[in-house]
Design a protein around this motif. Structure first.
Motif, PDB file in Angstrom:
ATOM      1  N   ALA A  16      -9.585  -0.499  -3.589  1.00 11.13           N
ATOM      2  CA  ALA A  16      -9.959   0.387  -3.011  1.00 11.13           C
ATOM      3  C   ALA A  16      -9.926   1.124  -1.112  1.00 11.13           C
ATOM      4  N   ASP A  17      -9.779   1.820  -0.678  1.00 11.32           N
ATOM      5  CA  ASP A  17      -9.288   2.750   0.065  1.00 11.32           C
ATOM      6  C   ASP A  17     -10.364   3.740   0.698  1.00 11.32           C
ATOM      7  N   LEU A  18     -11.617   2.671   1.738  1.00 11.69           N
ATOM      8  CA  LEU A  18     -12.460   4.115   1.738  1.00 11.69           C
ATOM      9  C   LEU A  18     -12.592   4.936   2.567  1.00 11.69           C
ATOM     10  N   GLY A  19     -12.324   6.375   2.946  1.00 12.07           N
ATOM     11  CA  GLY A  19     -13.265   6.669   3.777  1.00 12.07           C
ATOM     12  C   GLY A  19     -14.499   7.239   3.857  1.00 12.07           C
ATOM     13  N   LYS A  20     -14.667   8.103   4.699  1.00  9.11           N
ATOM     14  CA  LYS A  20     -16.257   8.994   5.567  1.00  9.11           C
ATOM     15  C   LYS A  20     -16.335  10.029   4.467  1.00  9.11           C
ATOM     16  N   ASP A  22     -14.646  10.054   1.314  1.00  6.64           N
ATOM     17  CA  ASP A  22     -13.650   9.834   0.437  1.00  6.64           C
ATOM     18  C   ASP A  22     -13.688   7.860  -0.991  1.00  6.64           C
ATOM     19  N   VAL A  23     -13.416   7.972  -1.943  1.00  5.44           N
ATOM     20  CA  VAL A  23     -12.510   6.859  -2.099  1.00  5.44           C
ATOM     21  C   VAL A  23     -11.617   6.602  -3.219  1.00  5.44           C
ATOM     22  N   LYS A  24     -10.728   6.321  -2.267  1.00  3.17           N
ATOM     23  CA  LYS A  24      -9.615   5.570  -3.370  1.00  3.17           C
ATOM     24  C   LYS A  24      -9.677   4.190  -4.021  1.00  3.17           C
ATOM     25  N   VAL A  25      -9.366   4.222  -5.649  1.00  7.07           N
ATOM     26  CA  VAL A  25      -9.596   3.422  -6.433  1.00  7.07           C
ATOM     27  C   VAL A  25      -8.701   3.674  -6.496  1.00  7.07           C
ATOM     28  N   CYS A  26      -8.116   1.925  -6.995  1.00  8.66           N
ATOM     29  CA  CYS A  26      -6.624   1.785  -8.805  1.00  8.66           C
ATOM     30  C   CYS A  26      -6.875   0.421  -8.441  1.00  8.66           C
ATOM     31  N   ILE A  27      -6.975   1.043 -10.057  1.00  8.69           N
ATOM     32  CA  ILE A  27      -7.242   0.019 -11.462  1.00  8.69           C
ATOM     33  C   ILE A  27      -5.480  -0.456 -12.050  1.00  8.69           C
ATOM     34  N   ARG A  28      -5.875  -2.030 -11.881  1.00 12.27           N
ATOM     35  CA  ARG A  28      -4.797  -2.364 -13.375  1.00 12.27           C
ATOM     36  C   ARG A  28      -5.453  -3.407 -14.334  1.00 12.27           C
ATOM     37  N   VAL A  29      -5.366  -3.029 -15.115  1.00 10.71           N
ATOM     38  CA  VAL A  29      -5.704  -3.113 -16.563  1.00 10.71           C
ATOM     39  C   VAL A  29      -4.229  -3.447 -17.351  1.00 10.71           C
ATOM     40  N   PRO A  30      -4.328  -4.548 -18.554  1.00  7.63           N
ATOM     41  CA  PRO A  30      -3.592  -4.730 -19.625  1.00  7.63           C
ATOM     42  C   PRO A  30      -2.655  -3.312 -20.199  1.00  7.63           C
ATOM     43  N   ARG A  41      -7.724   6.807  -9.102  1.00  6.31           N
ATOM     44  CA  ARG A  41      -8.490   7.936  -9.211  1.00  6.31           C
ATOM     45  C   ARG A  41      -9.001   8.587  -7.782  1.00  6.31           C
ATOM     46  N   THR A  42      -9.462   9.329  -7.155  1.00  4.42           N
ATOM     47  CA  THR A  42     -10.482  10.056  -6.285  1.00  4.42           C
ATOM     48  C   THR A  42     -11.849   9.953  -6.426  1.00  4.42           C
ATOM     49  N   PHE A  43     -12.814   9.405  -5.566  1.00  4.59           N
ATOM     50  CA  PHE A  43     -14.667   9.840  -5.747  1.00  4.59           C
ATOM     51  C   PHE A  43     -15.081  10.129  -4.834  1.00  4.59           C
ATOM     52  N   SER A  44     -15.840  10.926  -4.361  1.00  2.00           N
ATOM     53  CA  SER A  44     -17.163  10.609  -2.621  1.00  2.00           C
ATOM     54  C   SER A  44     -17.603   9.793  -3.056  1.00  2.00           C
ATOM     55  N   THR A  45     -18.237   9.644  -1.003  1.00  2.47           N
ATOM     56  CA  THR A  45     -18.592   8.336  -0.831  1.00  2.47           C
ATOM     57  C   THR A  45     -20.513   8.777  -1.025  1.00  2.47           C
TER      58      THR A  45
END
Length: 231
Positions: A16-20, A22-30, A41-45
């Motif tokens: 996760a890369d957090l800002g004031k 929004d936050v960018k979240v990256c996941i790695r799954v099989p 995905r991008t989410f609100s803080t």
């Protein structure tokens, strides 16, 4: 030719890369085959956005997620995931996750953090338990309050020196009861100056008066005599 195969340490992880805002979240799954599936995905803080992050991580069974310690933006998400069963949040030092030189974006940062967590190339920073955090916040707040009070007292002393009032030369504490009484009787445009400023008070609160100790000696500052209750 030998082929180097990198085996991931954590199969289901995130970054996760957090800002004031929004936050960018990256996941790695099989994924299908031997390659991992990556999704960003991008989410609100805001609270609703952070709850969506938690639900998305739980839905994909993410076991570990790393995030960079950026100001205080990491705290709401970290505390939320810390209280979520099955997810282990990692707080990473920014010096340990420096990416290669080039174009820097939030999406690339979260992908890079996710890769580092996946291959075990970073270690988490120490975050004390909740009880220790509350005690630390309380002690730090008290320290800042004491420092602010000392700065205000020094500012008051310098202001009085600029106006020619040598209050700090005659009293030890310029915020004490005697000093405040002297300042209250100082001349002002709205009120006339009294005939005499009140005398300072001792540590026990008794009014101090001037009286001679012995005949022929100058007067000195001494406590006022108290009357006997039987007299």
């Amino acid at each position: 030719m030998m082929t180097l195969v990198v085996i991931p340490v954590e199969e289901r992880c995130g970054g996760a890369d957090l800002g004031k805002t929004d936050v960018k979240v990256c996941i790695r799954v099989p994924g299908t085959g031997k390659r991992a599936r990556c999704e960003v995905r991008t989410f609100s803080t805001m609270n609703d956005g952070l709850l969506e992050v938690r639900d998305w991580l739980v839905e994909n069974r993410i076991a570990r997620i790393g995030m960079e310690a950026t100001a205080s933006y990491w705290k709401p998400l970290f505390y939320l995931l810390e209280a979520t069963e099955g997810i282990e949040p990692w707080l990473l030092n920014s010096r340990h996750i420096k990416t290669v030189p080039g174009r820097k974006t939030d999406v690339k940062d979260c992908q890079w953090i996710c890769k580092l967590v996946e291959h075990g190339l970073v270690r988490p920073s120490f975050v004390p338990p909740c009880d220790i955090r509350q005690l630390r916040d309380l002690t730090r707040y008290r320290t800042e309050t004491v420092r602010d009070r000392a700065r205000d007292v020094n500012r008051l002393a310098m202001f009085l020196e600029d106006t020619g009032i040598k209050l700090s030369s005659v009293v030890t504490d310029i915020t004490g009861r005697s000093a405040r009484a002297m300042l209250a009787c100082s001349p002002s445009p709205a009120a006339a100056r009294p005939a005499r400023s009140p005398l300072p008070k001792g540590r026990n609160g008794h009014q101090l008066t001037y009286r001679p100790l012995t005949a022929g000696t100058p007067t000195s500052l001494a406590p006022a005599p108290t009357k006997c209750p039987q007299c």
